[in-house]
Design a protein around this motif. Structure first.
Motif, PDB file in Angstrom:
ATOM      1  N   UNK A   1       0.949  -0.975  -0.030  1.00  0.00           N
ATOM      2  CA  UNK A   1       0.035   0.070   0.166  1.00  0.00           C
ATOM      3  C   UNK A   1       1.384   1.532   0.189  1.00  0.00           C
ATOM      4  N   UNK A   2       0.650   2.317  -0.597  1.00  0.00           N
ATOM      5  CA  UNK A   2       1.016   3.322  -0.460  1.00  0.00           C
ATOM      6  C   UNK A   2       1.923   4.323   1.255  1.00  0.00           C
ATOM      7  N   UNK A   3       1.064   4.148   1.758  1.00  0.00           N
ATOM      8  CA  UNK A   3       1.859   4.282   2.759  1.00  0.00           C
ATOM      9  C   UNK A   3       2.815   3.069   3.739  1.00  0.00           C
ATOM     10  N   UNK A   4       3.059   2.316   3.019  1.00  0.00           N
ATOM     11  CA  UNK A   4       4.451   1.223   3.335  1.00  0.00           C
ATOM     12  C   UNK A   4       5.136   1.029   2.313  1.00  0.00           C
ATOM     13  N   UNK A   5       6.468   1.961   2.878  1.00  0.00           N
ATOM     14  CA  UNK A   5       7.688   2.137   2.570  1.00  0.00           C
ATOM     15  C   UNK A   5       8.925   1.241   2.622  1.00  0.00           C
ATOM     16  N   UNK A   6       8.549   0.650   3.438  1.00  0.00           N
ATOM     17  CA  UNK A   6       9.405  -1.056   3.283  1.00  0.00           C
ATOM     18  C   UNK A   6       9.342  -1.683   2.355  1.00  0.00           C
ATOM     19  N   UNK A   7      10.112  -2.107   1.780  1.00  0.00           N
ATOM     20  CA  UNK A   7      10.464  -3.231   1.182  1.00  0.00           C
ATOM     21  C   UNK A   7      10.600  -4.708   1.002  1.00  0.00           C
ATOM     22  N   UNK A   8      10.879  -4.980   2.287  1.00  0.00           N
ATOM     23  CA  UNK A   8      10.177  -6.556   2.426  1.00  0.00           C
ATOM     24  C   UNK A   8       8.390  -6.877   2.651  1.00  0.00           C
ATOM     25  N   UNK A   9       8.003  -5.806   2.592  1.00  0.00           N
ATOM     26  CA  UNK A   9       6.466  -5.660   2.681  1.00  0.00           C
ATOM     27  C   UNK A   9       5.532  -6.774   1.305  1.00  0.00           C
ATOM     28  N   UNK A  10       6.586  -6.123   0.982  1.00  0.00           N
ATOM     29  CA  UNK A  10       6.160  -6.709  -1.052  1.00  0.00           C
ATOM     30  C   UNK A  10       6.632  -8.219  -1.233  1.00  0.00           C
ATOM     31  N   UNK A  11       7.670  -8.363  -0.542  1.00  0.00           N
ATOM     32  CA  UNK A  11       8.480  -9.998  -0.810  1.00  0.00           C
ATOM     33  C   UNK A  11       7.813 -11.415   0.050  1.00  0.00           C
ATOM     34  N   UNK A  12       7.867 -11.986  -0.763  1.00  0.00           N
ATOM     35  CA  UNK A  12       7.499 -13.001  -0.480  1.00  0.00           C
ATOM     36  C   UNK A  12       8.397 -14.062   0.595  1.00  0.00           C
ATOM     37  N   UNK A  13       9.290 -13.726   1.169  1.00  0.00           N
ATOM     38  CA  UNK A  13       9.729 -14.133   2.279  1.00  0.00           C
ATOM     39  C   UNK A  13       9.558 -13.589   3.757  1.00  0.00           C
ATOM     40  N   UNK A  14       9.236 -12.269   4.114  1.00  0.00           N
ATOM     41  CA  UNK A  14       8.925 -11.624   4.895  1.00  0.00           C
ATOM     42  C   UNK A  14       7.050 -11.376   5.284  1.00  0.00           C
ATOM     43  N   UNK A  15       6.647 -10.773   4.095  1.00  0.00           N
ATOM     44  CA  UNK A  15       5.683  -9.988   4.015  1.00  0.00           C
ATOM     45  C   UNK A  15       4.238 -10.444   2.860  1.00  0.00           C
ATOM     46  N   UNK A  16       3.181  -9.517   2.404  1.00  0.00           N
ATOM     47  CA  UNK A  16       2.538  -9.964   1.753  1.00  0.00           C
ATOM     48  C   UNK A  16       1.470  -9.624   2.982  1.00  0.00           C
ATOM     49  N   UNK A  17       0.081  -9.794   1.594  1.00  0.00           N
ATOM     50  CA  UNK A  17      -0.952  -9.346   2.419  1.00  0.00           C
ATOM     51  C   UNK A  17      -1.693 -10.274   3.764  1.00  0.00           C
ATOM     52  N   UNK A  18      -1.814 -12.102   3.144  1.00  0.00           N
ATOM     53  CA  UNK A  18      -1.846 -12.716   3.895  1.00  0.00           C
ATOM     54  C   UNK A  18      -1.427 -12.745   5.362  1.00  0.00           C
ATOM     55  N   UNK A  19       0.181 -12.651   5.301  1.00  0.00           N
ATOM     56  CA  UNK A  19       0.857 -12.867   6.100  1.00  0.00           C
ATOM     57  C   UNK A  19       0.800 -11.019   6.921  1.00  0.00           C
ATOM     58  N   UNK A  20       1.007  -9.967   6.649  1.00  0.00           N
ATOM     59  CA  UNK A  20       0.312  -8.569   6.976  1.00  0.00           C
ATOM     60  C   UNK A  20      -0.772  -8.388   7.513  1.00  0.00           C
ATOM     61  N   UNK A  21      -1.687  -8.877   6.730  1.00  0.00           N
ATOM     62  CA  UNK A  21      -3.246  -8.297   6.980  1.00  0.00           C
ATOM     63  C   UNK A  21      -3.913  -9.650   7.673  1.00  0.00           C
ATOM     64  N   UNK A  22      -3.511 -10.325   6.925  1.00  0.00           N
ATOM     65  CA  UNK A  22      -3.986 -11.760   7.803  1.00  0.00           C
ATOM     66  C   UNK A  22      -4.007 -11.912   9.267  1.00  0.00           C
ATOM     67  N   UNK A  23      -3.075 -11.663   9.938  1.00  0.00           N
ATOM     68  CA  UNK A  23      -2.881 -11.767  11.905  1.00  0.00           C
ATOM     69  C   UNK A  23      -4.370 -11.587  12.319  1.00  0.00           C
ATOM     70  N   UNK A  24      -4.684  -9.769  11.441  1.00  0.00           N
ATOM     71  CA  UNK A  24      -5.672  -8.816  12.416  1.00  0.00           C
ATOM     72  C   UNK A  24      -6.742  -9.342  12.249  1.00  0.00           C
ATOM     73  N   UNK A  25      -7.332 -10.535  10.979  1.00  0.00           N
ATOM     74  CA  UNK A  25      -8.283 -11.267  11.425  1.00  0.00           C
ATOM     75  C   UNK A  25      -8.397 -12.357  11.846  1.00  0.00           C
ATOM     76  N   UNK A  26      -7.710 -13.194  11.281  1.00  0.00           N
ATOM     77  CA  UNK A  26      -7.323 -14.573  11.775  1.00  0.00           C
ATOM     78  C   UNK A  26      -7.476 -14.272  13.525  1.00  0.00           C
ATOM     79  N   UNK A  27      -6.723 -13.087  14.191  1.00  0.00           N
ATOM     80  CA  UNK A  27      -7.260 -12.765  15.415  1.00  0.00           C
ATOM     81  C   UNK A  27      -9.158 -12.965  16.002  1.00  0.00           C
ATOM     82  N   UNK A  28      -9.521 -11.948  15.241  1.00  0.00           N
ATOM     83  CA  UNK A  28     -10.958 -11.409  15.065  1.00  0.00           C
ATOM     84  C   UNK A  28     -11.471 -13.760  14.931  1.00  0.00           C
ATOM     85  N   UNK A  29     -11.455 -14.136  13.779  1.00  0.00           N
ATOM     86  CA  UNK A  29     -12.048 -15.391  13.267  1.00  0.00           C
ATOM     87  C   UNK A  29     -11.512 -16.083  14.869  1.00  0.00           C
ATOM     88  N   UNK A  30     -10.814 -16.139  14.601  1.00  0.00           N
ATOM     89  CA  UNK A  30     -10.473 -17.406  15.939  1.00  0.00           C
ATOM     90  C   UNK A  30     -11.089 -16.453  17.365  1.00  0.00           C
TER      91      UNK A  30
END
Length: 335
Positions: free
Chosen positions: A163-192
């Motif tokens: 997203x435009x405000x995310x200036x950290x390159x790792x967020x777009x990388x497979x090793x650490x980032x991606x929408x499932x790993x980055x946003x997923x924890x928020x919604x997983x917390x709600x689901x669990x």
């Protein structure tokens, strides 16, 4: 650790001064009973500039900070691949710790961190801003009202990733980032915490063919809950649509949902989904978190998400990634 003097401020060190660290830094400095006394970042200029505005000490090495600074609590806001090592160092130093999500890169790392924090007897917390949000609490009530769960749907859509405000390159990388790993924890917390334990996962992820280091651009999957109900997951990035983070729960008598992350909606029978008023005023997430941290560090009650939830989330994420790799259902490891 011994109870803090109720008069003296809680002394905080911040390790990692990227976009997320800077965001919570505002809430930390705004609380009258907290004092940010040390900051650390591998970018020396950023550390010096941030420290100067806070009258804090600046560091580029977290171990030196832990050895020399007088601290009660440390906020670990570095990229996920460094959470394990740095958080263990914080715990070994005897300080309370707040860590960014996801808790770690792997389930074994997350379990290490949880065990170490428990053994040390420190306060350990995960930064999940939806925790105790009045919209989420209203949604939980609605889920109970619409009757037994038939199915749920989690939808993540991002017109641009990162997203435009995310200036950290790792967020777009497979090793650490991606929408499932980055946003997923928020919604997983709600689901669990609302729908129950996830027992197994099926997932399929799509990656850019030209860049093997890039994170997923799309994903489909299913969480199977204890009891057999399913949560269908759809994630899509880089499409000409507004951002959408929503969770819809179909009950036997109606439908409850969250739109725009934390706004509750409700429909009875075949009626349309309509907004539901949240009864209490919304306190900013950072303010809620910092207030709870101060209370817990002082030995008083405070509602925090601790590392045990980080472990549960990590178990689901790991099963998701493994399922996508092997192309079949994968059991979520017991935690």
């Amino acid at each position: 650790m011994k109870r803090q003097d109720s008069v003296s401020p809680v002394r905080v060190g911040v390790i990692g001064l990227g976009a997320i660290g800077q965001s919570l830094l505002k809430a930390l400095t705004a609380h009258p009973e907290m004092q940010v006394t040390a900051v650390c970042d591998v970018n020396a200029a950023l550390a010096e500039t941030t420290a100067r505005t806070l009258s804090a000490s600046a560091w580029t090495d977290h171990q030196s900070l832990l050895a020399a600074a007088d601290l009660d609590l440390v906020y670990v806001a570095v990229p996920p691949q460094y959470h394990h090592a740095i958080t263990l160092d914080v715990i070994a130093s005897g300080r309370h710790v707040l860590c960014e999500k996801p808790l770690a890169l792997t389930l074994s790392e997350a379990q290490d961190m949880h065990r170490a924090a428990q053994a040390a007897g420190i306060v350990h917390a995960l930064n999940l801003p939806l925790h105790m949000d009045p919209g989420i609490e209203t949604f939980r009530r609605l889920v109970r009202e619409v009757g037994p769960l038939r199915r749920a749907e989690l939808t993540l859509v991002f017109p641009q990733w990162p997203r435009p405000w995310q200036h950290n390159p790792w967020i777009g990388g497979r090793a650490q980032g991606g929408p499932v790993r980055e946003v997923g924890p928020h919604m997983l917390h709600v689901i669990l915490t609302t729908l129950g334990k996830v027992t197994r996962v099926w997932a399929h992820a799509e990656y850019p063919a030209h860049d093997p280091a890039a994170c997923e651009t799309a994903a489909l999957g299913t969480f199977e809950l204890e009891g057999g109900s399913l949560v269908v997951v759809s994630c899509l990035t880089n499409v000409p649509r507004p951002e959408q983070v929503s969770l819809t729960v179909y009950g036997s008598n109606g439908t409850a949902g969250l739109v725009n992350w934390a706004s509750p909606v409700l429909a009875w029978d075949q009626g349309p989904l309509e907004a539901v008023a949240v009864g209490e005023p919304r306190v900013p997430a950072g303010e809620r978190l910092v207030h709870a941290l101060v209370s817990r560090v002082r030995g008083e009650p405070g509602d925090l998400v601790d590392f045990s939830m980080g472990v549960r989330i990590q178990a689901v994420l790991e099963a998701w990634e493994r399922s996508s790799a092997v192309g079949s259902w994968v059991d979520v490891p017991s935690t």
